[in-house]
Design a protein around this motif. Sequence first.
Motif, mmCIF file in Angstrom:
data_model
loop_
_atom_site.group_PDB
_atom_site.id
_atom_site.type_symbol
_atom_site.label_atom_id
_atom_site.label_comp_id
_atom_site.label_asym_id
_atom_site.label_seq_id
_atom_site.Cartn_x
_atom_site.Cartn_y
_atom_site.Cartn_z
ATOM 1 N N ARG A 152 77.296 62.916 76.832
ATOM 2 C CA ARG A 152 76.409 62.085 77.654
ATOM 3 C C ARG A 152 75.146 62.847 78.042
ATOM 4 O O ARG A 152 74.031 62.321 77.930
ATOM 5 N N LEU A 153 75.300 64.083 78.488
ATOM 6 C CA LEU A 153 74.140 64.883 78.882
ATOM 7 C C LEU A 153 73.225 65.150 77.694
ATOM 8 O O LEU A 153 71.998 64.993 77.798
ATOM 9 N N LEU A 154 73.795 65.529 76.562
ATOM 10 C CA LEU A 154 72.970 65.827 75.396
ATOM 11 C C LEU A 154 72.289 64.572 74.854
ATOM 12 O O LEU A 154 71.154 64.637 74.372
ATOM 13 N N ALA A 155 72.962 63.426 74.933
ATOM 14 C CA ALA A 155 72.348 62.181 74.486
ATOM 15 C C ALA A 155 71.137 61.835 75.344
ATOM 16 O O ALA A 155 70.098 61.404 74.836
ATOM 17 N N VAL A 156 71.253 62.027 76.651
ATOM 18 C CA VAL A 156 70.129 61.782 77.560
ATOM 19 C C VAL A 156 68.962 62.709 77.218
ATOM 20 O O VAL A 156 67.795 62.282 77.146
ATOM 21 N N LEU A 157 69.250 63.983 76.984
ATOM 22 C CA LEU A 157 68.193 64.938 76.651
ATOM 23 C C LEU A 157 67.544 64.601 75.312
ATOM 24 O O LEU A 157 66.326 64.771 75.145
#
Length: 346
Positions: free
Chosen positions: A260-265
């Motif tokens: 989730r965090l990497l997708a947002v970034l």
Amino acid sequence: MSTTIAAVLLLALVAYAVFGGADFGAGFWDLVAGGPEQGAEPRALIERSIGPVWEANHVWLIFVFVVTWTAFPAAYASIVLTMFVPLTLAALGIVLRGASFAFRKSVVKLRYRRVFGGAFALSSVLVPFCMGAIAGGIASGRVPAGGKAGDPVTSWLNPVSLTSGVLAIVVAAYLAAVYLVWDARRFHQFELGEYFRRRAVVSAVVAAVVAVVGLFVLNADASHVFDGLLSRALPTAILSVLCGFGALVLLMRSAARGARLLAVLAVAGIIVSWGIAQWPYFLPESLTVSAAAAPEATLVTLLVAVGLAVLIVVPGFVLLYVLDQRTLLPEEGIEDAGDRPIISGG
């Protein structure tokens, strides 16, 4: 000062992409979920996930419009005059989507639920496409400077706009799927988590393919932005690619939190790379950010207002998202007719 305001505007666009855009992506998954029985569980998760926050997420879009017309009135006039067709379609789509999302829960008969559900889902595809098409029209230099109107059709129906519109749909769907994987596991619906994990992986691959195609289209039809991507925006573009690849690997290994965090970034990197690549132009290659800016006093006043908004509004958003993620918010509304069994008759 104009550079600072432009950076604030870019960050607001990032916020809208990763919050509001994901809501529209959830509508895409609602659209392709299947019939009433087959798609009942995915649709129920979508409603439960976006219900507490979907109205709040549009604040970012309002903020973008207010900052643009206040700080860069010349550019705003040109964009609105040229892009009035996709802007109108997007506005209608936002209104129709919200009304349909609310009314679908309040009707009992199946055919009415289908009507409102279809309107909600189709609007969720229309809006990101229009937003992406507008961005493509601006990037390809089809919005003239000087408060003049460009062509109302080819300005947003051209190779760059069509590609960026499709990319916006796919990216929104990708983000929504990643978020829904996390939400399904948060609600202990592990089969639905697997359901959306597979869709997140597929949409990530499709997004990568569309992005690669988009590079060729940019090279042919928006050379300034393409050259910027390969020079000043290259570090953020590479970071976006690495984050996207990392998110894909984690999704394939069922690590939802890190994905989730990497997708947002990754998505944030796409928006930031576009802004840097287009710099120093607001409207390539006819109007720079500094030339489009309002008088210094207006920019200073606006920056003070933005600072106050950060202090007053942002903590409320943080609290809302934290309460939502910890499942401490009540279900949207109260028990209504839509919570009773569906009547399949006319």
